[in-house]
Design a protein around this motif. Structure first.
Motif, short mmCIF file in Angstrom:
data_model
loop_
_atom_site.label_atom_id
_atom_site.label_comp_id
_atom_site.label_asym_id
_atom_site.label_seq_id
_atom_site.Cartn_x
_atom_site.Cartn_y
_atom_site.Cartn_z
N SER A 113 -7.39 0.82 10.75
CA SER A 113 -6.82 1.70 11.82
C SER A 113 -6.51 2.94 10.60
N THR A 114 -6.98 4.10 10.97
CA THR A 114 -6.98 5.53 10.49
C THR A 114 -5.47 5.88 11.29
N VAL A 115 -5.00 5.82 12.39
CA VAL A 115 -3.94 6.42 12.43
C VAL A 115 -3.41 7.02 11.61
N ALA A 127 -2.30 4.97 -1.18
CA ALA A 127 -2.04 3.91 -0.46
C ALA A 127 -2.77 3.87 0.87
N GLY A 128 -2.64 5.61 1.30
CA GLY A 128 -3.05 5.48 2.63
C GLY A 128 -2.36 6.50 3.90
N ALA A 129 -1.30 7.46 2.69
CA ALA A 129 -0.05 7.65 3.78
C ALA A 129 -0.90 9.43 4.25
N LEU A 173 -10.78 10.89 1.97
CA LEU A 173 -9.54 12.13 1.82
C LEU A 173 -8.86 11.66 3.38
N THR A 174 -7.41 11.96 3.02
CA THR A 174 -6.39 12.20 4.24
C THR A 174 -6.87 13.50 5.07
#
Length: 234
Positions: free
Chosen positions: A77-79, A99-101, A160-161
């Protein structure tokens, strides 16, 4: 679960009962739709089954570290994930972002700041989360496609986030200009809290790691100490 005129669902993951109560009360008072859980395993299961539009995540959970929760959710997921944590060291923030935050709010926090972050993510969701201008920005090895909402360095796509991409777009559209800390944080978060200026330093560090050949000697994004940042035209 609370009802909201908007269909967006917020998942609150916090094992500290008073903090969880503070967050959910603030959301309830402003008519946001939410669910609240108190463990990492429940959070992962809930994210998979209920497909929330935003996750607010504490890192210090009783059954697993929040970083692991982020990594598990990011596997499918990219939520958007906003970390809410008492860990204030830059290393902890960078670990969560790597980590993806997507965002990081440190405890203690004000309810006003919390709600400002939620409103900012809600606006991005309504806007589709991307730029609509049909242009491409090229600067040395860097290429930003505003229409596609993507960026690459030397032809390799960057992962990128949302905040990193928004920062990159802001700098690219103002290449050659020095942007103050206050201007940048207001454009990214909608406000200019001291904690956001501190977070900006962390996000710039993670962005540089992804776009600079040597992050310790940046050439694309220059720091103007005490003032802000500038994207250099190569």
């Amino acid at each position: 679960m609370n009802k909201h005129i908007d269909s967006q669902l917020i998942l609150v993951v916090e094992d500290d009962r008073p903090v969880r109560g503070l967050i959910t009360t603030a959301l309830e008072m402003h008519d946001y739709r939410f669910e609240a859980v108190d463990s990492g395993k429940t959070a992962v299961m809930n994210a998979a089954s209920h497909n929330p539009d935003l996750i607010m995540l504490d890192l210090g959970l009783p059954d697993m570290d929040g970083i692991e929760v982020i990594e598990k959710i990011r596997s499918w997921s990219t939520v958007p994930i906003i970390v809410i944590s008492a860990r204030t060291e830059d290393a902890d923030k960078i670990a969560a972002l790597d980590a993806g935050a997507d965002d990081y709010l440190t405890k203690p926090f004000s309810v006003d700041e919390l709600l400002a972050r939620v409103r900012a993510w809600a606006r991005r969701a309504r806007m589709g989360g991307g730029e609509t201008q049909q242009t491409v920005f090229e600067n040395g090895p860097l290429r930003v496609d505003f229409a596609a909402g993507s960026a690459s360095v030397n032809g390799a796509e960057l992962h990128l986030t949302p905040i990193e991409y928004k920062l990159l777009v802001l700098l690219a559209k103002n290449a050659g200009k020095v942007l103050t800390h206050t201007f940048i944080t207001h454009e990214i978060w909608g406000t200019s809290w001291d904690s956001e200026i501190a977070s900006l330093r962390v996000f710039m560090a993670t962005l540089r790691k992804k776009i600079e050949p040597d992050p310790t000697h940046p050439v694309l994004i220059q720091t103007h100490v005490g003032v802000g940042y500038r994207m250099t035209r190569l």
